[in-house]
Enzyme design. Structure first.
Site, PDB file in Angstrom:
ATOM      1  N   HIS A  34       3.965   1.213  -7.834  1.00  5.59           N
ATOM      2  CA  HIS A  34       3.250  -0.033  -7.589  1.00  5.59           C
ATOM      3  C   HIS A  34       2.328   0.098  -6.384  1.00  5.59           C
ATOM      4  O   HIS A  34       2.447   1.020  -5.561  1.00  5.59           O
ATOM      5  CB  HIS A  34       4.227  -1.182  -7.373  1.00  5.59           C
ATOM      6  CG  HIS A  34       5.186  -0.929  -6.254  1.00  5.59           C
ATOM      7  ND1 HIS A  34       4.831  -1.018  -4.925  1.00  5.59           N
ATOM      8  CD2 HIS A  34       6.488  -0.545  -6.265  1.00  5.59           C
ATOM      9  CE1 HIS A  34       5.860  -0.729  -4.161  1.00  5.59           C
ATOM     10  NE2 HIS A  34       6.893  -0.433  -4.950  1.00  5.59           N
ATOM     11  N   ASP A 346       8.550   4.243  -5.699  1.00  6.22           N
ATOM     12  CA  ASP A 346       8.513   5.493  -4.944  1.00  6.22           C
ATOM     13  C   ASP A 346       9.697   6.385  -5.288  1.00  6.22           C
ATOM     14  O   ASP A 346       9.561   7.612  -5.404  1.00  6.22           O
ATOM     15  CB  ASP A 346       8.473   5.224  -3.438  1.00  6.22           C
ATOM     16  CG  ASP A 346       9.426   4.123  -2.987  1.00  6.22           C
ATOM     17  OD1 ASP A 346      10.264   3.660  -3.793  1.00  6.22           O
ATOM     18  OD2 ASP A 346       9.337   3.708  -1.810  1.00  6.22           O
TER      19      ASP A 346
END
Length: 514
Positions: A34, A346
């Protein structure tokens, strides 16, 4: 880790080198982290860091589906304002760092900047796969809509980033007016494998705690941590005054605040004191947190299998399905997509790369916002004269055996089963099914840079002259070594048992590397 530096589009020369004329692109699967967001929690308020940030214009423009009294579907437009409690525990409006009531972000929310960068990522994807390679159609129509597959975790910032990237790839001007809404696939949180899911996998949660505890044991009293305390320890809360891996906030939480504030410019009320941004502080925090969160994927096959093996198995299955579709071109009833976009996190990016051997926790940095991995599937053109990539036998254990410990047993396992599916391990495929993977190659590009995977650099396991093009057979062998047979069942096996880890030792030269 902060905003991803953007490289210029590939030149014609770079494009020719990256996409050899002897290969034909078949499929692309993109995992995208994102975009920029606010911190997950409000921390360091005593430094003046505001709890509410005014960087979410979307909060003024929400639209939701509602059912009307005459059983028709309509949309209600609304705006969000935050409320908090005052010193007397009474309700009071939540105000942003600029004193306003509008455009306020919630914790962990995709900001306007995050929307811009994921939109730009989609535009770069379009530039490459539509304008330069002509792999995707320039316009989406009802006939071509299935070429794109969208997927997201249940977390809102990942979903919104997927929507933004898709809008960059196919803006409104590139979508037919009669196009039906694009499907975005999601899973329930408890069975999500698009990120390492501690909540859905009890055994993985145990392993994650074990590696986190080891990192705390390794670093809490280290020179690296003493340096961090000298620089930023004075800003820690009174009830947890010492910076540690497992302090409150945890070191990873400190990193979260550093990186979220770094990404959003120099506004004083959404910045931490300057010590937090000193090079040795940023590098030291990143270094320790990266090891805490991802070293398990280097040391433990069980960690790889339960943390990210389900996702890697999914990616590989989609490749095999594309191969099977190519074998029956006349059958359009279950046509595989050409490109997928999967909004994730991540932890997805680094875990996937580390499990495959393309990320080293003692060398590589935490993935930036909008970091992405493109899994590209190629087929050798029938008229291309390329040396054979048949496996070469060896009597000695290969150097990569410690990273893929189960492959020796896997390759020498029982004869093939009578029938197979795209999920069937390579070692269990019949010779006929095995041969269908011939002439196919897989290449990973991490933030536009091709990645060499250790299992694929062996002779016979990559395209002659370029180790980044792994044979599909070799890639599948590596993926199979940590793809769970049944993730939900295996997540409940071995509970309470100690994690199999490497020795506890600090890597040499770490202090100098800060």
């Amino acid at each position: 880790m902060t905003t991803l530096p953007i490289r210029a589009p590939y030149t014609d020369a770079e494009l020719a080198a990256l996409y050899p004329s002897s290969l034909e692109l078949q499929q692309v699967q993109i995992l995208l982290r994102h975009g920029e967001r606010t911190p997950i929690s409000s921390r360091f308020k005593t430094t003046g860091l505001a709890t509410y940030w005014p960087y979410c214009e979307a909060a003024n423009r929400f639209k939701d589906v509602v059912l009307t009294a005459d059983s028709e579907w309509d949309a209600v437009h609304w705006r969000r304002q935050m409320e908090t409690v005052d010193a007397n525990n009474g309700p009071t409006p939540g105000r942003s760092s600029n004193g306003g009531l509008d455009s306020i972000c919630e914790p962990g929310e995709l900001t306007d900047l995050g929307r811009q960068t994921t939109l730009a990522l989609g535009q770069r994807i379009r530039r490459l796969y539509v304008d330069q390679l002509h792999f995707l159609p320039s316009h989406l129509t009802p006939e071509t809509q299935s070429a794109v597959y969208l997927r997201s975790t249940p977390i809102q910032r990942a979903l919104e980033s997927t929507q933004q990237a898709f809008t960059g790839l196919y803006p409104a001007t590139a979508r037919s007016a009669n196009l039906s809404p694009q499907t975005i696939v999601k899973r329930a949180m408890w069975e999500e494998t698009l990120f390492p899911n501690e909540g859905g996998c009890p055994r993985f949660a145990e392993l994650a705690r074990s590696f986190a505890d080891r990192t705390a044991q390794l670093y809490n009293d280290s020179p690296e941590m003493r340096l961090l305390n000298q620089r930023i320890g004075k800003y820690m809360p009174k009830d947890s005054p010492v910076v540690k891996v497992d302090s409150h906030p945890r070191l990873s939480g400190i990193m979260d605040s550093i990186n979220a504030t770094r990404a959003h410019g120099d506004t004083n009320d959404t910045r931490l004191p300057p010590e937090f941004y000193e090079e040795e502080v940023v590098a030291g925090v990143d270094r320790i947190c990266t090891e805490e969160w991802f070293v398990g994927y280097q040391e433990s096959n069980e960690y790889r299998k339960l943390g990210i093996g389900g996702l890697v198995g999914d990616l590989t299955q989609k490749m095999v399905e594309r191969v099977h579709q190519g074998e029956r071109k006349a059958d359009k009833s279950n046509e595989a997509f050409a490109l997928s976009l999967s909004g994730c996190h991540d932890t997805t990016i680094a875990a996937t790369l580390t499990a495959l051997g393309g990320f080293d926790v003692r060398r590589d940095r935490w993935p930036n916002f909008t970091s992405n991995i493109a899994f590209e599937l190629f087929r050798r053109k029938t008229d291309a004269k390329t040396p054979s990539t048949a496996p070469i036998a060896s009597s000695n254990p290969p150097w990569w055996s410690s990273l893929f410990p189960s492959l020796t047993a896997l390759v020498a396992s029982s004869p093939a089963k009578p029938s197979s599916s795209p999920r069937t391990p390579f070692a269990e495929l019949s010779s006929t099914e095995n041969s269908k993977l011939n002439d196919y190659y897989v290449r990973l590009r991490y933030n536009d840079t091709p990645v060499s995977l250790p299992y694929c650099v062996q002779p016979g396991k990559h395209l002659e002259g370029d180790e980044t093009f792994c044979t599909l057979a070799a890639f599948k062998e590596a993926a199979d070594s940590f793809t769970p047979r049944n993730w939900r069942q295996e997540c409940r096996v071995g509970l309470g048992e100690p994690a199999a880890k490497g020795p506890i030792e600090r890597p040499p030269g770490v202090v100098d590397g800060l």
